[in-house]
Structure formats: C-alpha cells, structure tokens
Design an enzyme around this catalytic site. Sequence first.
Site, PDB file in Angstrom:
ATOM      1  N   ASP A 178     -12.841   5.511   2.195  1.00 13.22           N
ATOM      2  CA  ASP A 178     -11.395   5.551   2.440  1.00 13.22           C
ATOM      3  C   ASP A 178     -10.914   7.003   2.469  1.00 13.22           C
ATOM      4  O   ASP A 178     -10.767   7.625   1.417  1.00 13.22           O
ATOM      5  CB  ASP A 178     -10.711   4.741   1.321  1.00 13.22           C
ATOM      6  CG  ASP A 178      -9.190   4.697   1.459  1.00 13.22           C
ATOM      7  OD1 ASP A 178      -8.646   5.374   2.341  1.00 13.22           O
ATOM      8  OD2 ASP A 178      -8.550   3.989   0.668  1.00 13.22           O
TER       9      ASP A 178
ATOM     10  N   GLU B 219      -7.212   0.808  -4.115  1.00 11.55           N
ATOM     11  CA  GLU B 219      -7.150   0.712  -2.649  1.00 11.55           C
ATOM     12  C   GLU B 219      -8.466   0.221  -2.035  1.00 11.55           C
ATOM     13  O   GLU B 219      -8.450  -0.713  -1.222  1.00 11.55           O
ATOM     14  CB  GLU B 219      -6.723   2.062  -2.061  1.00 11.55           C
ATOM     15  CG  GLU B 219      -5.242   2.338  -2.336  1.00 11.55           C
ATOM     16  CD  GLU B 219      -4.828   3.787  -2.188  1.00 11.55           C
ATOM     17  OE1 GLU B 219      -5.631   4.603  -1.698  1.00 11.55           O
ATOM     18  OE2 GLU B 219      -3.690   4.115  -2.573  1.00 11.55           O
TER      19      GLU B 219
ATOM     20  N   ASP C  30       0.883  -1.165   0.000  1.00 10.53           N
ATOM     21  CA  ASP C  30       0.000   0.000   0.000  1.00 10.53           C
ATOM     22  C   ASP C  30       0.923   1.218   0.000  1.00 10.53           C
ATOM     23  O   ASP C  30       1.517   1.550   1.021  1.00 10.53           O
ATOM     24  CB  ASP C  30      -0.871  -0.054   1.268  1.00 10.53           C
ATOM     25  CG  ASP C  30      -1.603   1.257   1.548  1.00 10.53           C
ATOM     26  OD1 ASP C  30      -1.573   2.156   0.685  1.00 10.53           O
ATOM     27  OD2 ASP C  30      -2.202   1.366   2.638  1.00 10.53           O
TER      28      ASP C  30
ATOM     29  N   LYS D  42       2.739  11.763  -3.802  1.00 11.69           N
ATOM     30  CA  LYS D  42       1.778  10.955  -4.546  1.00 11.69           C
ATOM     31  C   LYS D  42       0.720  11.827  -5.229  1.00 11.69           C
ATOM     32  O   LYS D  42       0.171  11.468  -6.249  1.00 11.69           O
ATOM     33  CB  LYS D  42       1.117   9.984  -3.561  1.00 11.69           C
ATOM     34  CG  LYS D  42       0.221   8.939  -4.184  1.00 11.69           C
ATOM     35  CD  LYS D  42      -0.205   7.951  -3.119  1.00 11.69           C
ATOM     36  CE  LYS D  42      -1.382   7.128  -3.537  1.00 11.69           C
ATOM     37  NZ  LYS D  42      -1.841   6.243  -2.467  1.00 11.69           N
TER      38      LYS D  42
END
Length: 511
Positions: free
Chosen positions: A201, A179, A10, A77
């Site tokens: 999430d 994810e 992850d 990211k």
Amino acid sequence: MTTEVIIGIDLGTTNSCAAYVDGYKDGVPNVKLIPYKGGEYTVPSIYAIDDKGNELIGYEAKRQWQLNPKNTIYGAKRLVGRTATSDIVETMRKVVQYGVKPSADNKEVTIEIAKKDLTLQEVSARILNKIRDVASNYLRVPISKAVVTVPAYFSDRQRQSVKDAGKLIGMEVVRIINEPTAASLAYGVSKNLNEKVVIYDLGGGTFDISIIEIRGQVFEVKATGGDIFLGGIDFDNAMIHYVLREFQAKTGIDLSTDPVAMQRIKDLAERTKIDLSSREEAPFNIPFITMTPQGQPLNIEMKFTRKLLESLTTDLVDRTLKIVAKVLVESGLSTKEIDEVMLVGGQTRMPIVQDRLTKFFGKPPSKGVHPDEAVAIGAALYAFSLQDNTNLKVQLLDVIPMAIGLEKADGQMHVVFGRNSPIPNAKQITGTTSVPNQTELIMRIYQGDHEAAKMNEQLGEFTFAGIRPGPAGDVKVEITFDVNIEGILRMDARDPDTGKTLQTTVRVTQS
Ligand code: AMP
C-alpha cells in the site's frame, strides 16, 4: 426498527473515501461507494479557510490551495498523534506552508491557519464530518457510527487520536482497522479463499505492507511493516528538487523561497508524475514563474521522461522493497509461498513500482482490488459485519506494528509485546516497591522498536496510586497491559495480595 447503517471510511493522507453495504446481492454483501458532488468517489483530505473566513473542505479547499497555501491544511495525517519535538514534525514544518506549533499543553502539535489554532483531532474531525454529511445526504439517514481505517504502522496514540476526532463530531468510531487489512477484506470476503497475500500500500503519504493469510472468513495478519514518511508526496518532492536545481543552475535564482512559485511547481510535478505513468515523456512548462532582477519574466521550460522520473525516485522504491523483504522474513514465508500481491494506493500506478514487485515476487501483482477504493470497501464490509442485520461473520486477527514496552531504570526498553504480536493481547507483569511505604508506582510506556526507550514514542506516563504501605520490596503490584483489537493499549494495576485495584492515571509527555 431499521438497523442503523455503519459506514466504512478510509481517512487518507491525500484522499478520503467512504462506502457502505446495501444488503445482499446474489448472496454476497453489496458494497457501494458513496459519491461526492460531481460523482467522484474520493475527496481530497484538505481543509482550508478562505479570505472571508469560510471553511472549505475537499475539492473546494484543493482548488484554492495555490492561491492560499498558508491557510490550506493538507497532509495533516502525518502529524496526528506526534509530539511537537518529533523529527517528523520538524520535517513537516519545513515542507508545509501552514503554521505548525506545539499545542498549549505541549503534548502534541497545533495547526495555525487564518489566526485560528486547530488541534489535529479538530482537523480530522472536520474532514470526517464532511464525509459523514455527504454520506447521510446520499443515504438520507443520519449517520452516527463508522469503521475508520488507519495505516497499519500507526501507533496507539495515533489510533486514539482518530477515535477522539470522531467524538468531537458525535460520531462513534466503532472500530479502527488497519488499511492493508481492510484491503484484504475487499479482496477476500465471501470468496472462500485459502491464500497468502501481500498488500503493498503506497499512498500519498504513507507506505504499509502486510502479509495476510486468508482462510475463508478468517483474515490473519502474519506480519506488518511500513514507513509513515514514505509516499507519493516524496515522489513529487524528488521532482520538485530536480526542477529547482535545474532552474537555479540556469538562472541563478532560487525559487524555493517563493511560496507561490513553489505551489505552481508542486502542482505541476504531481500532474506530470501521474502523466508519466501512462506516457514516456511529458513537458514541464510554467510561464512567468519569476522575474530577473531587471524585471524580465522567466519561464520554466523543461521536459520529463519516465526514465528521468524513475532515476530520481529509485531510492524511494528501494526503501519500500527493503521493508517488504524484512516483513516477509518476519512472516516466516518465502516469495514462492505468496499467492497474490495486491496493490493499494495511487502511487502503485507508477509502472516501475509494479515492475520491481514483479521481479521481487516472480509474478505480476494482482488486479484483484481497486487501488483507490479497496480500503473503504473493506472498511464497509467490516462495518456491515458489526451491524445486527447481517449474517456476515468476519474474523480479523491483526498484529501490533511496533513493540510496546516500558522504560527500565537504565533507560532501556523492557518489551512487553514484541512487534507483530497478535492482538487482542494481554500480558501481566509484577513490580515491587523499591522504597519503604512507597504509595505510587510510575511507569513510562513507549512504542517503537528501538532498544533505548527514549528513542521510541512515549504513549504515556502511567501512575498507579494507593499502594499499601509496607517495607521496600514487600508490596507487589500486578500490572496488566491490554492491547485491544484496534491496537489501543489500556493498563490497570492491582495488589495481588489484597486483590485491590489501584488508581491509574495517564499523562502524555514529550518524548
Ligand atoms: P492515495 O493516498 O492512495 O490516494 O494516493 C495518492 C497518491 O498517488 C498521490 O501522491 C498521487 O500523486 C499518486 N498517484 C495517483 N495516481 C497516480 C498515477 N497514475 N501514477 C503515479 N502516481 C499516482
């Protein structure tokens, strides 16, 4: 011959985590998280270069962040796969202290730290390499393959960039999975469920929501959505802005131009935010934050209550719920049909997030998965299903998060795959030449949900060359758009009359 272990990674905006499956235990895959030095299972996704030119990754990089903010890369990211002119890059440039500039080929952005230019792929590669090293030291075997997760809302280009990062360190990213889909695997693999679940999430930098139907070992994503610019960092920023306003009102001093003061405020804001998930109030004190023009030291002495934090961030929680409502409509399901709401990402520990979800769905969120570990666990389970020493068969039926299409002559988007189209998926369209003896056909492909192509992200300019000469409109070109299970687009073209494949080149340009 022993089977090579494929690990699950992850690669988060703020923290990363890795896991693997150690065979079977009581008939189910035995997932283990890979610990870092000191026993932590997550490592900060931070890369830095210190004064002596040493590379620091993870906790070591985080520790010196305050003292060396210009040479510490965090949140990278958010920049992955973005063109230098995109709004997101502009926004990031304002909030980070490290240098962000257009890359030499002008395709994306480059990060400048310690007088060194690094591509985003190089930054991700260094973090991936650290995770891989820790994993291979722990498992005492070389690791050369991994399943890596990305936000469901990542575009084709962003996915490609993660694969490229793997290549830079000789690690094959055998599969990219979303994810939330990974989190649903952590919840549902080997349980023989028949449920419809929502994965909410909210991590450090991104928000994702997916609605997934689990039928035994089949995990079918019904709809997905998100905002790659909404996460814990924004909650911290709301607090930081409040502190800056209050301090300026009291002292007339603007701390926002003082990088060291800003780092100290940022650090305490996040810690206070986390504290307020388990307490009703917390002090916010920073001694000697600055000096008066007369040289008198000044302190920040404030108090935050949970209520205050909630009022400063209510619009952020609202934004997530608006997206939840939209995705639910797109899934064709009602709140009553949802069996479980799963929380993933550290920011979901904030009580108001849980309260608002409880009100929205009419039931409290499930504690079925660990918010920090579920994604890595799911990635490891999927990785295990790809190994050849396994009976685990998992079928993922995912969707693309945003439409993919081409720019028409009038600049509008011709949608080839609508958002939430199932993948893998292939579609063909047939074009014709528009001038006599045309030898090339150029197509600009975009991803996004805006009607005007240019408002979306350009995936590339595809040139199909070697078209048979002939009168305008007479020669056809059959173009295949193929989106694989990872959400990555491939295109090719052929002449349907001769069957000949045309030569395809792709150029990524500024959108
Ligand atoms: P992740 O990307 O999932 O690791 O999420 C990290 C984000 O969750 C960061 O913005 C943290 O500040 C936030 N976070 C972690 N723990 C808590 C907590 N107990 N309450 C509120 N936010 C938290």
